[in-house]
Scaffold this motif. Structure first.
Motif, PDB file in Angstrom:
ATOM      1  N   LYS A  78      -5.449   2.689   0.197  1.00 29.03           N
ATOM      2  CA  LYS A  78      -6.323   1.861   1.022  1.00 29.03           C
ATOM      3  C   LYS A  78      -7.766   1.997   0.579  1.00 29.03           C
ATOM      4  CE  LYS A  78      -4.750   3.887   4.677  1.00 29.03           C
ATOM      5  NZ  LYS A  78      -3.997   5.006   4.051  1.00 29.03           N
ATOM      6  N   VAL A  79      -8.540   0.966   0.862  1.00 28.57           N
ATOM      7  CA  VAL A  79      -9.971   0.957   0.584  1.00 28.57           C
ATOM      8  C   VAL A  79     -10.701   0.486   1.835  1.00 28.57           C
ATOM      9  CG1 VAL A  79      -9.699   0.577  -1.907  1.00 28.57           C
ATOM     10  CG2 VAL A  79      -9.839  -1.388  -0.362  1.00 28.57           C
ATOM     11  N   GLY A  80     -12.002   0.707   1.848  1.00 32.39           N
ATOM     12  CA  GLY A  80     -12.805   0.376   3.022  1.00 32.39           C
ATOM     13  C   GLY A  80     -13.551   1.586   3.537  1.00 32.39           C
ATOM     14  N   ALA A  81     -13.203   2.757   2.998  1.00 32.14           N
ATOM     15  CA  ALA A  81     -13.900   4.006   3.303  1.00 32.14           C
ATOM     16  C   ALA A  81     -13.801   4.901   2.076  1.00 32.14           C
ATOM     17  CB  ALA A  81     -13.304   4.696   4.527  1.00 32.14           C
ATOM     18  N   GLN A  95     -17.350  -0.952   3.076  1.00 36.29           N
ATOM     19  CA  GLN A  95     -16.790  -2.266   3.372  1.00 36.29           C
ATOM     20  C   GLN A  95     -17.311  -3.379   2.462  1.00 36.29           C
ATOM     21  OE1 GLN A  95     -14.704  -3.203   6.519  1.00 36.29           O
ATOM     22  NE2 GLN A  95     -14.131  -1.126   5.901  1.00 36.29           N
ATOM     23  N   ARG A  96     -18.424  -3.160   1.783  1.00 35.31           N
ATOM     24  CA  ARG A  96     -19.006  -4.226   0.974  1.00 35.31           C
ATOM     25  C   ARG A  96     -18.123  -4.513  -0.239  1.00 35.31           C
ATOM     26  NH1 ARG A  96     -23.605  -1.023   1.520  1.00 35.31           N
ATOM     27  NH2 ARG A  96     -23.679  -0.744  -0.755  1.00 35.31           N
ATOM     28  N   PRO A  97     -18.105  -5.755  -0.706  1.00 40.93           N
ATOM     29  CA  PRO A  97     -17.214  -6.111  -1.833  1.00 40.93           C
ATOM     30  C   PRO A  97     -17.344  -5.196  -3.041  1.00 40.93           C
ATOM     31  CG  PRO A  97     -18.075  -8.096  -0.832  1.00 40.93           C
ATOM     32  CD  PRO A  97     -18.774  -6.951  -0.148  1.00 40.93           C
ATOM     33  N   GLU A  98     -18.564  -4.846  -3.415  1.00 40.31           N
ATOM     34  CA  GLU A  98     -18.717  -3.984  -4.596  1.00 40.31           C
ATOM     35  C   GLU A  98     -18.171  -2.586  -4.325  1.00 40.31           C
ATOM     36  OE1 GLU A  98     -22.695  -3.550  -2.370  1.00 40.31           O
ATOM     37  OE2 GLU A  98     -21.173  -5.120  -2.714  1.00 40.31           O
ATOM     38  N   GLN A  99     -18.223  -2.153  -3.053  1.00 39.28           N
ATOM     39  CA  GLN A  99     -17.658  -0.853  -2.706  1.00 39.28           C
ATOM     40  C   GLN A  99     -16.133  -0.892  -2.714  1.00 39.28           C
ATOM     41  OE1 GLN A  99     -19.855  -0.541   1.045  1.00 39.28           O
ATOM     42  NE2 GLN A  99     -20.943   1.248   0.243  1.00 39.28           N
ATOM     43  N   LEU A 124     -11.118  -2.007  10.239  1.00 42.52           N
ATOM     44  CA  LEU A 124     -11.720  -1.338  11.394  1.00 42.52           C
ATOM     45  C   LEU A 124     -12.173  -2.318  12.474  1.00 42.52           C
ATOM     46  CD1 LEU A 124     -13.841   1.248   9.382  1.00 42.52           C
ATOM     47  CD2 LEU A 124     -11.638   1.640  10.465  1.00 42.52           C
ATOM     48  N   ASP A 125     -11.446  -3.437  12.601  1.00 40.39           N
ATOM     49  CA  ASP A 125     -11.719  -4.379  13.692  1.00 40.39           C
ATOM     50  C   ASP A 125     -11.266  -3.825  15.035  1.00 40.39           C
ATOM     51  OD1 ASP A 125     -12.528  -6.312  11.847  1.00 40.39           O
ATOM     52  OD2 ASP A 125     -10.526  -7.174  11.688  1.00 40.39           O
ATOM     53  N   THR A 126     -10.263  -2.968  15.004  1.00 46.14           N
ATOM     54  CA  THR A 126      -9.572  -2.581  16.222  1.00 46.14           C
ATOM     55  C   THR A 126      -9.039  -1.165  16.075  1.00 46.14           C
ATOM     56  OG1 THR A 126      -7.807  -3.240  17.749  1.00 46.14           O
ATOM     57  CG2 THR A 126      -7.358  -3.521  15.412  1.00 46.14           C
ATOM     58  N   GLY A 160      -2.710  -5.532   1.617  1.00 50.05           N
ATOM     59  CA  GLY A 160      -2.394  -5.279   3.016  1.00 50.05           C
ATOM     60  C   GLY A 160      -3.672  -5.197   3.821  1.00 50.05           C
ATOM     61  N   LEU A 161      -3.538  -5.109   5.128  1.00 52.29           N
ATOM     62  CA  LEU A 161      -4.676  -4.996   6.027  1.00 52.29           C
ATOM     63  C   LEU A 161      -4.462  -3.813   6.964  1.00 52.29           C
ATOM     64  CD1 LEU A 161      -5.163  -8.749   7.012  1.00 52.29           C
ATOM     65  CD2 LEU A 161      -6.604  -7.424   5.454  1.00 52.29           C
ATOM     66  N   SER A 162      -5.552  -3.163   7.337  1.00 56.51           N
ATOM     67  CA  SER A 162      -5.486  -2.017   8.239  1.00 56.51           C
ATOM     68  C   SER A 162      -6.593  -2.136   9.274  1.00 56.51           C
ATOM     69  CB  SER A 162      -5.651  -0.718   7.446  1.00 56.51           C
ATOM     70  OG  SER A 162      -5.679   0.404   8.301  1.00 56.51           O
ATOM     71  N   GLY A 163      -6.278  -1.800  10.516  1.00 54.64           N
ATOM     72  CA  GLY A 163      -7.267  -1.894  11.580  1.00 54.64           C
ATOM     73  C   GLY A 163      -7.767  -3.307  11.748  1.00 54.64           C
TER      74      GLY A 163
END
Length: 297
Positions: A78-81, A95-99, A124-126, A160-163
């Motif tokens: 997973k990515v986003g953190a 969360q930024r695209p380059e990250q 991390l929406d929910t 995939g999607l998480s949160g």
């Protein structure tokens, strides 16, 4: 009960996988961590969930050392953190695209592969925990654009999607989503509509915090009298009952319980053989659902 396998994108996997977060507890016993993951594969696990921020890369290192190509294990990251040693919690949002792109590259390096089979975008929406703030508040379309570009480049096999919220899942469907990871358990079933949508769309539902109790004050499935009663009647543990309920509840549910203990690993895998009859299911279904939301601070 439903079959012990289910679809995960183009693959069919055993419905009980392994979440690698708890490998961090074996940080000073690396060989033991590798042996534990090898034992999971021997028990039939062919789906492992990980992230670069699990143990600051330790989980990915163990996966790289333990798994062999002939094992044919689906590794989902997973990515986003990103890892943030010394931080509280020890991760920072990315969360930024380059990250997101940089995180994919980090996972490719630490896992030692040229392509990541599935990458979950941690929105991390929910659910309980952190919420994006400032420049970390990024539109889903911008994130999906970089994720699909990475897929087109061959660095990602599937997304995939998480949160994720129900509205954002609906918006993401045209991009091709193979799984959703949200906080979900017997005592926290706010996402029932999303679970049904995933089932209809052939999307795997991979709950995290499957026993509830993610943070102090949140309900735990194992504390429920109904869970205790069913466990006693079947001669199994309360945790096994709560996990078995998830498998019975919907055919697209895949579990990724984590542990650093061999006996606990075996108990988790044994959940696939637990049958809940109509009376037990009715008892468990009647348990009240309470939100997994907590203040983000």
């Amino acid at each position: 009960m439903t079959t012990p396998t289910a679809a995960f994108g183009a693959r069919t996997v055993f419905r009980i996988g392994y979440g690698a977060l708890q490998l961090e507890r074996l940080h000073d016993r690396r060989d033991e961590a590798v042996a534990l993951l090898r034992h999971a594969v021997e028990l039939g696990v062919d789906h492992v969930d990980t992230a670069e921020f699990y143990g600051f890369g330790f989980a990915n290192h163990v996966i790289r050392k333990a798994l062999r190509p002939q094992d044919d294990v689906l590794v989902v990251t997973k990515v986003g953190a990103d890892p943030d040693p010394g931080g509280r919690p020890p991760l920072r949002l990315a969360q930024r695209p380059e990250q997101l792109r940089a995180s994919v590259e980090d996972n490719l390096r630490s896992l030692g592969v040229d392509r990541l089979a599935v990458v979950n975008l941690r929105r991390l929406d929910t659910g309980p925990g952190l919420r994006p703030e400032g420049d970390q508040v990024v539109g889903l379309d911008d994130q999906l654009a970089v994720m699909t570009a990475l897929r087109d480049e061959g660095k990602i096999g599937a997304i995939g999607l998480s949160g994720v919220s129900l509205d954002n899942l609906r918006r993401a469907l045209p991009a091709g989503v193979v799984c959703v990871q949200n906080a979900y358990s017997l005592v926290s079933r706010d996402d029932e509509d999303m679970l049904r949508l995933c089932a209809a769309e052939g999307i795997a539902w991979v709950p995290f915090f499957p026993l509830g109790g993610a943070f102090p004050g949140l309900p735990k499935a194992t504390d429920e009298p109904a869970v205790r009663a069913v466990a006693e009647s079947l001669g199994v543990t309360r945790a096994q009952v709560a996990l078995a309920w998830l498998l019975h509840h919907a055919p697209n549910v895949l579990l990724i319980p984590g542990t650093a203990d061999r006996a606990h690993l075996e108990a988790n895998i044994a959940v696939g053989g637990i049958t809940l009859d109509a009376a037990a299911l009715a008892t468990l279904d009647a348990v009240g659902s309470r939100s997994a939301e907590t203040p983000s601070g």
